[in-house]
Each structure stands twice: as C-alpha cells, then as structure tokens.
Design an enzyme around this catalytic site. Structure first.
Site: not given
Length: 318
Positions: A170, A261
């Site tokens: 990120r 995910d």
C-alpha cells in the site's frame, strides 16, 4: 476440533458513496466492514474452515460493529484484544469512471490496532495453528504491528505451523523502498508467498513475465510455493519443480476491493485440502465471486463456489 487457520490484522469501517457518486458529490453513504486479514478470514470461514482472527479493537459501538460483522461470517473472534484506547480506523472508497479505477482515502491514524504490543497477543493460538496468514499491510501500520508480525512468524515456525504471506503493498502507508527492506527481512520465514505482479515490480524490480518473477522470488526467499496474481489473466504458482497457471473466471466487476484477499483464502483452502493446482482453482473462483458483490467481506456460499468451478451457474434460477 481441527487446528485453526489464524490471521492477524486490522479491520476498519469503509464508507462509499451511494451508487457511483464521487466522495464530494454524494450525500448518502454505504458503510461496510473490511480489512485484508478480516476479508481473508471471512472468505475461508465461509468454506467451512476453522479460522481465528486476531486484532486489537476499541470497545465502543463501532468496534462492536466491526467484530460483529466478521463473526457473522463464522470467524472465531475470541482472541480479539479489546481496549479503551485508540479508535476504529476508517477508509473512504470512491468508485472511478471505469470498473477497475477506485480512489482510497485512509483515516486510520491512532487506531487501536496500530497501538498493539506483542505482549498483548495470546500466542497460544498461533502455536496451535495449522497455518498463519499475514500481509504486508500490518507491518506498515506501526512499530508495534511490525513486532507482532515478526513474533507471529517466529511462533508459527517454532510450532511447525505453515505461514502464508501476501505482500499487499500500500503506497499510501509506506514507501516502496521501506516496504521492500522490511519485507525482505520477513519473507524468508514464510511457506506460501503471494504477490501481485504489480507488487513484484514495485518492491523487487520485477518485469512483466510472471513465471520468471515467481521463480526468482522462490530462489530468493525459499518459500515452498510462490504465487503471482495477474489480474484479469488469472494467477500462477511455482513450487520449485514446475509453474502452474490458471485463467481468471470472467465475472462482472461490481466492487474490486477485497478480491485479492478472497483469492488468498481460496488458494490457502485449496492448498491445505489438496495441492497447488487446487489452490489456484479456488483462489480464482473466490476472487471472481468476491468482486461480483459490493463490500469488502465476502457474501458467496460454498455452493456458488462449486457451481462456478464446475460451470453449473444457471443463467436464471427460478
């Protein structure tokens, strides 16, 4: 009871404009719960596995909402650390003009999870785990979170548990150079390394050949399996002997947040109950289903997963 899969990380509240309005434009907001490890836990639990999610959450209505939503999917939240300090992190997700384009704004500074200390964690659950799943998001949150990830890997390896790790870079949390330096210290201890091709390029200077990058990561970090996700082209894996590749399932993209995910959960499920090929099969299926509905946490059923894998999803079910 079977040894659980354990994952550690932060979950937040997500606010998205109603419809496809911009953040500035919208007066109505949709509220979801999400976080990489929580999304993973929920997706895996929906396939029937015993999954424990470990986090630190502030004891207030927002914290209870976050934990309650994760529990709703069948995740064991008994190891959550409740605290009076900190806050629930929030992030804003604005859909762009194209299905793949989203703008994310974080408001998570001072969150309860970022204040965690390794001594607060009940490490018995990690020592009892079948597999421990971690991501590159958690060590980016604070020094305490980094030490928790380091301890989790150490405890898992000492007890014989497998470790899976998604780099999950990120750029709004840390620089590529900081992430690369930290992850390069953490990754030699993992068994299943998962990274998007984009992450490989940003963190390790990789190129466009996913198979070659998987082989190089395998040689560098010595994981049992290296998985490289390729977006619309699916995913591939290298186990030291051969490269396996599976195409993505075509689905309508309603909400792309959380699909990586879900892929992780599908791969772990397939890998633990079968092999690398089954991992790719389930990873791609869960990613496809996760992006077909709004919100971060998954809302597919095991029957839908099987129907997608076997090509038996009906056009209209009446």
């Amino acid at each position: 009871m079977e040894r659980p899969v354990v994952t550690l990380g932060e979950a937040m509240l997500r606010l998205s404009p109603s419809g496809r309005s911009s953040l500035e434009q919208s007066d109505l907001w949709e509220v979801y719960v999400g976080g990489a490890e929580a999304n993973f836990a929920a997706a895996l639990a929906r396939l029937g596995m015993h999954v424990q999610w470990v986090s630190k959450v502030v004891r207030n209505p927002l914290g209870r909402k976050v934990v309650g939503k994760i529990r709703e999917h069948g995740v064991d939240v008994s190891k959550v650390i409740w605290t009076e300090e900190g806050r629930v992190g929030v992030f804003f997700a604005e859909p762009g003009p194209l299905p793949e384009s989203w703008t994310i704004l974080y408001d998570r500074k001072g969150s309860a999870m970022s204040l965690i200390d390794p001594e607060e964690v009940d490490w018995g659950c990690v020592r009892n785990a079948r597999l421990v799943h971690l991501t590159g998001i958690t060590p980016a949150l604070s020094e305490g979170c980094l030490r928790v990830v380091e301890r989790a890997i150490s405890e898992a390896k000492e007890s014989g548990a497998l470790v899976s790790f998604d780099t999950n870079y990120r750029a709004k949390l840390w620089s590529a150079s900081d992430a690369s330096a930290t992850l390069s210290r953490l990754l030699p201890g993992v068994d299943v390394l998962i990274a998007s091709l984009r992450d490989v390029q940003a963190l390790f200077g990789g190129g466009e050949d996913g198979a070659r990058e998987a082989q190089q990561l395998h040689a560098r970090f010595r994981a049992k399996v290296v998985v490289v996700t390729l977006g619309e082209r699916g995913a591939l894996a290298y186990d030291g002997d051969r490269v396996y590749q599976r195409d993505a399932y075509p689905t309508q993209v309603v909400d792309r947040i959380g699909r990586g995910d879900a892929f992780d959960a599908g791969f772990v499920y397939g890998y633990l109950t079968g092999d690398v090929e089954k991992g790719l099969l389930y990873g791609n299926a869960l990613a496809a289903l996760a992006q077909a509905r709004p919100g971060d946490l998954p809302w597919f059923t095991e029957e839908e997963v099987q129907a997608l894998i076997h090509g038996t999803i009906p056009g209209i079910s009446r």
